[in-house]
Design an enzyme around this catalytic site. Sequence first.
Site, PDB file in Angstrom:
ATOM      1  CG  ASP A  51      -0.379  -0.099   2.514  1.00 22.64           C
ATOM      2  OD1 ASP A  51       0.852  -0.254   2.607  1.00 22.64           O
ATOM      3  OD2 ASP A  51      -1.131  -0.020   3.509  1.00 22.64           O
ATOM      4  CB  SER A  52       4.594   1.696  -0.047  1.00 18.23           C
ATOM      5  OG  SER A  52       4.807   0.533  -0.819  1.00 18.23           O
ATOM      6  CG  ASP A  90       0.279  -4.083   1.947  1.00 17.45           C
ATOM      7  OD1 ASP A  90       0.281  -5.001   2.792  1.00 17.45           O
ATOM      8  OD2 ASP A  90       1.156  -3.209   1.874  1.00 17.45           O
ATOM      9  CE  LYS A 120       3.001  -6.033   3.650  1.00 22.88           C
ATOM     10  NZ  LYS A 120       2.539  -4.887   4.472  1.00 22.88           N
ATOM     11  CD  GLU A 122       0.610  -1.597   8.009  1.00 22.92           C
ATOM     12  OE1 GLU A 122       0.390  -0.815   8.960  1.00 22.92           O
ATOM     13  OE2 GLU A 122       1.039  -1.220   6.911  1.00 22.92           O
ATOM     14  CD  GLU A 189       7.948  -0.663   7.551  1.00 22.50           C
ATOM     15  OE1 GLU A 189       6.942  -1.288   7.171  1.00 22.50           O
ATOM     16  OE2 GLU A 189       8.250   0.479   7.139  1.00 22.50           O
TER      17      GLU A 189
END
Length: 280
Positions: A51-52, A90, A120, A122, A189
């Site tokens: 999602d960056s 993401d 993925k 978080e 991270e």
Amino acid sequence: MATQLPTTDIRIGADLIRRRKGGTPIVCLTAYTYPIARLLDPYVDLLLVGDSVAMVLHGHETTLGASLEMMIAHGQAVMRGSAKACVVVDMPAGTYEDSAAQAVASARRIVGESGCQAVKLEGGVDMAAQIAAIVAADIPVMGHIGLQPQSVEKDGGYKIKGRTDENVAALIADASAVEKAGAFSLVIEGTIETVAADITRRIAIPTIGIGASGECDGQILVIDDMVGLTVDRVPKFVKQYADLRSVIEHAAERYASEVRDRDFPGPTHVFSRTNGGDES
Ligand code: KIV
């Protein structure tokens, strides 16, 4: 020469990544587009449509600018451009946190519409129910703990994790919760080296480090940071392997000056009645 995509289906699945625990380091990079996926695919084990993308390609301040539609569109492009790598997409903020049912519905859309191998998300202890529900729906999940970009506004910035005993205990609990919930791998991270090493020893699934040291089972970087294309902030842990920014700047400068001087287009770039061919 352009890379030829193999025609046979040799794509690496999430299960193969899981079985690489403790072996040759797992090579991962982010990718968001068809041409970059084509270039990277022969060299990596896993491509993450992070999602960056919201920051790197769309110019948002944080990853909170990503939407489900954005992630699916970039996931489709990366799937078209890759043949071998395990492609993980993401889950954007706001599409999984509320409930396990919301998480499963979003994960189904991502995998169903992009064809990717896994998603993925978080979070650790707080997202274990969501991870377990997605895995129960037969969709492999990659976890992500430590510095969580979707929470930087809440956290007051990009803060390195694992510097207090309390935080170390929380990170270990998060890693264990993600593993128990059935994730096939875990991104760590922005976490201090000793903690990343400890987590890597404690859990049976591969850890993928980004700013978390070489003690992890694999590494990931944001592609634009790695090739020197990022225009804004580049994290300290990034190693830049190329300087594409200056390559593009020089090309643009030369093009602008040649157009202004009427040096481009030249004789080989124009069509006449005699120089043949219909190719555009
Ligand atoms: O969005 C992303 O690119 C990521 C990587 C930094 C792991 O989550």
